[in-house]
Design a protein around this motif. Sequence first.
Motif, mmCIF file in Angstrom:
data_model
loop_
_atom_site.group_PDB
_atom_site.id
_atom_site.type_symbol
_atom_site.label_atom_id
_atom_site.label_comp_id
_atom_site.label_asym_id
_atom_site.label_seq_id
_atom_site.Cartn_x
_atom_site.Cartn_y
_atom_site.Cartn_z
ATOM 1 N N LYS A 279 0.823 -1.216 0.000
ATOM 2 C CA LYS A 279 0.000 0.000 0.000
ATOM 3 C C LYS A 279 0.858 1.268 0.000
ATOM 4 C CE LYS A 279 -2.126 1.192 3.836
ATOM 5 N NZ LYS A 279 -2.953 1.162 5.069
ATOM 6 N N GLU A 280 2.086 1.172 0.515
ATOM 7 C CA GLU A 280 2.940 2.358 0.584
ATOM 8 C C GLU A 280 3.428 2.788 -0.800
ATOM 9 O OE1 GLU A 280 2.948 3.802 3.404
ATOM 10 O OE2 GLU A 280 1.939 2.095 4.372
ATOM 11 N N THR A 281 3.484 1.825 -1.738
ATOM 12 C CA THR A 281 3.962 2.162 -3.092
ATOM 13 C C THR A 281 2.882 1.929 -4.147
ATOM 14 O OG1 THR A 281 4.862 -0.077 -3.389
ATOM 15 C CG2 THR A 281 6.351 1.594 -2.485
ATOM 16 N N ARG A 282 1.675 1.634 -3.715
ATOM 17 C CA ARG A 282 0.603 1.260 -4.648
ATOM 18 C C ARG A 282 0.335 2.339 -5.683
ATOM 19 N NH1 ARG A 282 -4.098 -0.301 -1.200
ATOM 20 N NH2 ARG A 282 -2.818 -2.160 -0.887
ATOM 21 N N PHE A 283 0.328 3.575 -5.258
ATOM 22 C CA PHE A 283 -0.036 4.651 -6.173
ATOM 23 C C PHE A 283 1.151 5.194 -6.974
ATOM 24 C CE2 PHE A 283 -3.655 4.357 -3.415
ATOM 25 C CZ PHE A 283 -4.726 4.604 -4.258
ATOM 26 N N LEU A 284 2.279 4.507 -6.863
ATOM 27 C CA LEU A 284 3.391 4.811 -7.764
ATOM 28 C C LEU A 284 3.222 4.107 -9.101
ATOM 29 C CD1 LEU A 284 6.450 4.638 -5.316
ATOM 30 C CD2 LEU A 284 5.177 6.658 -6.093
ATOM 31 N N MET A 285 2.225 3.208 -9.157
ATOM 32 C CA MET A 285 1.871 2.497 -10.396
ATOM 33 C C MET A 285 3.059 1.705 -10.956
ATOM 34 S SD MET A 285 -1.221 3.402 -10.465
ATOM 35 C CE MET A 285 -2.386 4.717 -10.050
ATOM 36 N N LYS A 286 3.808 1.072 -10.070
ATOM 37 C CA LYS A 286 4.965 0.285 -10.504
ATOM 38 C C LYS A 286 4.504 -0.997 -11.207
ATOM 39 C CE LYS A 286 8.163 -0.165 -7.369
ATOM 40 N NZ LYS A 286 8.798 -0.412 -6.053
ATOM 41 N N PRO A 287 5.223 -1.468 -12.207
ATOM 42 C CA PRO A 287 4.824 -2.686 -12.905
ATOM 43 C C PRO A 287 5.060 -3.961 -12.088
ATOM 44 C CG PRO A 287 6.888 -1.882 -13.785
ATOM 45 C CD PRO A 287 6.400 -0.828 -12.840
ATOM 46 N N GLU A 288 5.958 -3.895 -11.099
ATOM 47 C CA GLU A 288 6.263 -5.086 -10.313
ATOM 48 C C GLU A 288 5.303 -5.208 -9.129
ATOM 49 O OE1 GLU A 288 8.483 -2.623 -10.715
ATOM 50 O OE2 GLU A 288 9.705 -3.422 -12.369
ATOM 51 N N PHE A 289 4.845 -6.414 -8.890
ATOM 52 C CA PHE A 289 3.956 -6.687 -7.758
ATOM 53 C C PHE A 289 4.797 -6.878 -6.500
ATOM 54 C CE2 PHE A 289 1.539 -9.522 -4.947
ATOM 55 C CZ PHE A 289 0.294 -8.896 -4.918
ATOM 56 N N GLU A 290 4.516 -6.070 -5.481
ATOM 57 C CA GLU A 290 5.178 -6.196 -4.186
ATOM 58 C C GLU A 290 4.110 -6.567 -3.166
ATOM 59 O OE1 GLU A 290 7.053 -2.497 -3.306
ATOM 60 O OE2 GLU A 290 8.403 -2.587 -5.042
ATOM 61 N N PRO A 291 4.003 -7.840 -2.806
ATOM 62 C CA PRO A 291 2.872 -8.278 -1.986
ATOM 63 C C PRO A 291 2.844 -7.619 -0.615
ATOM 64 C CG PRO A 291 4.529 -10.000 -2.132
ATOM 65 C CD PRO A 291 4.927 -8.945 -3.109
ATOM 66 N N MET A 292 1.634 -7.340 -0.162
ATOM 67 C CA MET A 292 1.447 -6.901 1.216
ATOM 68 C C MET A 292 1.997 -8.003 2.136
ATOM 69 S SD MET A 292 -0.086 -3.898 1.659
ATOM 70 C CE MET A 292 -1.045 -3.987 3.175
ATOM 71 N N PRO A 293 2.517 -7.634 3.314
ATOM 72 C CA PRO A 293 3.148 -8.628 4.181
ATOM 73 C C PRO A 293 2.148 -9.379 5.059
ATOM 74 C CG PRO A 293 3.378 -6.466 5.144
ATOM 75 C CD PRO A 293 2.690 -6.264 3.823
ATOM 76 N N ASN A 294 0.922 -9.506 4.590
ATOM 77 C CA ASN A 294 -0.130 -10.141 5.387
ATOM 78 C C ASN A 294 -1.158 -10.759 4.445
ATOM 79 O OD1 ASN A 294 -1.639 -7.909 4.433
ATOM 80 N ND2 ASN A 294 -1.122 -6.712 6.249
ATOM 81 N N ALA A 295 -2.319 -11.128 4.991
ATOM 82 C CA ALA A 295 -3.346 -11.764 4.163
ATOM 83 C C ALA A 295 -3.871 -10.849 3.072
ATOM 84 C CB ALA A 295 -4.504 -12.239 5.044
ATOM 85 N N ASP A 296 -3.664 -9.548 3.194
ATOM 86 C CA ASP A 296 -4.100 -8.620 2.147
ATOM 87 C C ASP A 296 -3.382 -8.868 0.819
ATOM 88 O OD1 ASP A 296 -5.931 -7.378 3.747
ATOM 89 O OD2 ASP A 296 -4.660 -5.659 4.243
ATOM 90 N N ALA A 297 -2.303 -9.620 0.823
ATOM 91 C CA ALA A 297 -1.619 -9.949 -0.432
ATOM 92 C C ALA A 297 -2.529 -10.724 -1.379
ATOM 93 C CB ALA A 297 -0.348 -10.747 -0.151
ATOM 94 N N TRP A 298 -3.565 -11.347 -0.827
ATOM 95 C CA TRP A 298 -4.507 -12.106 -1.671
ATOM 96 C C TRP A 298 -5.631 -11.216 -2.197
ATOM 97 C CZ3 TRP A 298 -1.218 -14.516 1.494
ATOM 98 C CH2 TRP A 298 -0.702 -15.750 1.099
ATOM 99 N N GLN A 299 -5.661 -9.952 -1.800
ATOM 100 C CA GLN A 299 -6.650 -9.026 -2.342
ATOM 101 C C GLN A 299 -6.381 -8.807 -3.831
ATOM 102 O OE1 GLN A 299 -9.131 -6.829 -1.072
ATOM 103 N NE2 GLN A 299 -8.848 -6.803 1.145
ATOM 104 N N LEU A 300 -7.432 -8.564 -4.586
ATOM 105 C CA LEU A 300 -7.280 -8.257 -6.003
ATOM 106 C C LEU A 300 -7.656 -6.808 -6.296
ATOM 107 C CD1 LEU A 300 -8.731 -11.457 -7.720
ATOM 108 C CD2 LEU A 300 -6.354 -10.923 -7.208
ATOM 109 N N SER A 301 -8.846 -6.431 -5.905
ATOM 110 C CA SER A 301 -9.378 -5.118 -6.285
ATOM 111 C C SER A 301 -9.660 -4.278 -5.050
ATOM 112 C CB SER A 301 -10.676 -5.278 -7.084
ATOM 113 O OG SER A 301 -10.476 -6.093 -8.215
ATOM 114 N N ASN A 302 -9.841 -2.970 -5.282
ATOM 115 C CA ASN A 302 -10.166 -2.114 -4.147
ATOM 116 C C ASN A 302 -11.484 -2.541 -3.507
ATOM 117 O OD1 ASN A 302 -11.292 -1.181 -6.606
ATOM 118 N ND2 ASN A 302 -11.737 0.807 -5.704
ATOM 119 N N ALA A 303 -11.577 -2.283 -2.223
ATOM 120 C CA ALA A 303 -12.663 -2.838 -1.425
ATOM 121 C C ALA A 303 -14.020 -2.236 -1.788
ATOM 122 C CB ALA A 303 -12.379 -2.596 0.052
#
Length: 431
Positions: A279-303
């Motif tokens: 979430k700290e780099t989400r809005f930088l629109m980076k092409p690489e996926f950096e998973p959240m360090p918790n169960a939120d890594a399995w999230q796909l879309s905004n809530a």
Amino acid sequence: MQFENTKQFAQDLDEQDVLRKYRDQFHFPKVNGKQVIYFTGNSLGLQPKNTKRFVDEVMQDWSELAVEGHFYAKKPWWDYHERLAEPLSRIVGAKPEEITVMNTLTVNLHLLMVSFYRPTDKRYKIICEEKAFPSDQYMLKSQVKFHGYDPKDAIVEIKKRDGEHNFRKEDIIKTIQEVGEECALILIGGVNYYTGQVFDMKTITKAGHDIGAFVGWDLAHAAGNIKLELHDWDVDFAAWCSYKYMNSGPGNTSGCFVHERFHNRQDIPRFEGWWGTNKETRFLMKPEFEPMPNADAWQLSNAPVLALAPYLASLELFDEVGMDALIQKRNLIVSYLEFVLKEIDKQVDSTFEVITPSDPSERGTQLSVFLHGEGRKLFDYLMKNGVITDWREPNVIRLAPAPFYCSFEDMYNFGQILKQGILQKTSELSN
């Protein structure tokens, strides 16, 4: 406690009920102008009265802030789902970082199976219970077919013994051991939707791990109903809906549990999307996926914030009360309902068979009652006379007196309506 099948006794129990005030915090339907006796919290919970306040807050922020509501709403939308993790962790026995809320139940089970069903030539079978909830059956069959296997070979169903309504733990363990190294995944409903039987999830999870399989649980009928200790039981993953015992509204969003040992691992495959990245780099629109360090890594879309608001409203009540208090009342009111059923059975020429286990440790809020010789007409009579229950073929009604809003007097009144329905049918037959 020595029960009595009288209105006064039921009213006395209600006077002693420390949760009785919460009944007034829910909206009840009416039939013939009277508030119903509501037994279908195992299908759709009643609406908490505080729900409107939570939804209205989102609507007001949307009207006043529009897109800026993502960051400047009273409860900013971009991290709205995170507010549900801590109260849910207390309900299911997990760490907050092991919880996320997204999508709906079967969608989440499919997504979790991307990570936890990784079949090989040798280890490809899935163990489930026979006659699992249909959605689970469809899901499992489609998953094994997607991977190129025949469901008749790849899906192993744990069977009940002939003439018995419930599964025996020793038979479950025996099946797990027999499948052994061919088993890739065990996925069972934590509470059987039909009978209300509660499975020994701790023992079954250990048995699955002993043979090297992943173990997941469908907790649709368990979350908010029974005591869960998902983290301590070492469960790999679980998912549940929120609209049954947790009263979040029809078809609403689903909770997920992923054990912390799978967090921050690069070798775990999963489908990935924007809201699962850091979430700290989400809005930088980076092409690489950096998973959240918790169960939120399995999230796909905004809530879906408008869907999460009713869930958060209900969790406010759960946090006030706590699962221990709910379970204490649950055990008493279900036992009283069982007593009332047996008393009515003595008074009429009929036979009820409660097919839910009698041991309180093996059941939750639901009693499933086989109506020998009564049939659908009795169910229809109950519904027309203000008892909202549900019917399951071939001849079962499910009664779930949710402790948040059902009263002991409801149980007594139900018994009287049930008795009149049977006597009316008997009178019609004799004429």
